[in-house]
Design a protein around this motif. Structure first.
Motif, PDB file in Angstrom:
ATOM      1  N   GLU A  23       1.070   1.605  -9.111  1.00 30.43           N
ATOM      2  CA  GLU A  23       1.283   2.805  -7.828  1.00 30.43           C
ATOM      3  C   GLU A  23       2.704   3.803  -8.254  1.00 30.43           C
ATOM      4  N   TRP A  76       1.002  -1.199   0.346  1.00 31.25           N
ATOM      5  CA  TRP A  76       0.019   0.121   0.118  1.00 31.25           C
ATOM      6  C   TRP A  76       0.893   1.378   0.185  1.00 31.25           C
ATOM      7  N   LYS A  77       1.076   1.965  -1.010  1.00 28.55           N
ATOM      8  CA  LYS A  77       1.359   3.013  -1.383  1.00 28.55           C
ATOM      9  C   LYS A  77       2.911   3.069  -0.913  1.00 28.55           C
ATOM     10  N   ARG A  78       3.219   1.812  -1.483  1.00 26.90           N
ATOM     11  CA  ARG A  78       4.280   1.540  -1.164  1.00 26.90           C
ATOM     12  C   ARG A  78       5.580   1.582  -0.278  1.00 26.90           C
ATOM     13  N   TRP A 130      -1.495  -4.624   0.270  1.00 29.95           N
ATOM     14  CA  TRP A 130      -1.075  -4.806  -0.748  1.00 29.95           C
ATOM     15  C   TRP A 130      -1.237  -3.371  -1.730  1.00 29.95           C
ATOM     16  N   ALA A 131      -1.251  -3.062  -1.850  1.00 36.65           N
ATOM     17  CA  ALA A 131      -1.733  -2.050  -3.148  1.00 36.65           C
ATOM     18  C   ALA A 131      -2.708  -2.552  -4.266  1.00 36.65           C
ATOM     19  N   GLU A 132      -3.856  -2.155  -4.691  1.00 34.56           N
ATOM     20  CA  GLU A 132      -4.694  -2.779  -5.887  1.00 34.56           C
ATOM     21  C   GLU A 132      -3.862  -3.566  -6.911  1.00 34.56           C
TER      22      GLU A 132
END
Length: 145
Positions: A141, A20-22, A99-101
């Motif tokens: 992202e 998420w958001k690196r 995790w990011a999408e």
């Protein structure tokens, strides 16, 4: 009489996805090993053969042989879902993990397969030397940042 096989596929993919958001959510080596084992076991349960797994605190690279009957999006949803559940259970309620999408997926020729495996297995070295293959480091992202 010799029977002929009807279908033959060799679908090798290089998959990349980020936290998420690196955010550097995979900084702990125990968590990293746990995630790699979980992802490998789940991929194998879905009929994949894992050739290499590696990454950094903010993303994962996975090279695998992919069965033709499984969509890439379904595989990634399963891998990300199971691994995030394991990470959250391991970290407890005090820590955040998600995790990011999006994800990136690259098909590999036989020629490029060994290069991708070597790249994934030496992720930390490539990052420390800033010797990155930019195309293989990008996720949706990172493109929007």
């Amino acid at each position: 009489m010799k029977l002929r096989q009807r279908n033959h596929t060799e679908l090798v993919l290089h998959l990349v996805w980020a936290t998420w958001k690196r955010m550097p959510l995979i900084a702990d080596e125990d968590l990293e090993r746990c995630l790699w084992r979980t992802i490998q076991a789940e991929a194998e349960a879905k009929g994949c053969s894992v050739l290499a797994i590696g990454g950094m605190p903010d993303h994962i690279h996975l090279v695998l042989v992919h069965p033709p009957t499984l969509s890439v999006s379904k595989l990634l949803n399963q891998l990300k879902g199971v691994s995030s559940s394991v990470a959250r259970a391991r970290l407890g309620t005090e820590s955040f993990f998600q995790w990011a999408e999006g994800y990136a997926a690259f098909s590999l020729s036989t020629t490029h397969c060994r290069h991708a495996i070597a790249y994934v297995e030496r992720q930390k070295e490539h990052h420390s030397l800033n010797d990155l293959w930019e195309r293989w480091e990008r996720t949706p992202e990172s493109d929007s940042a």
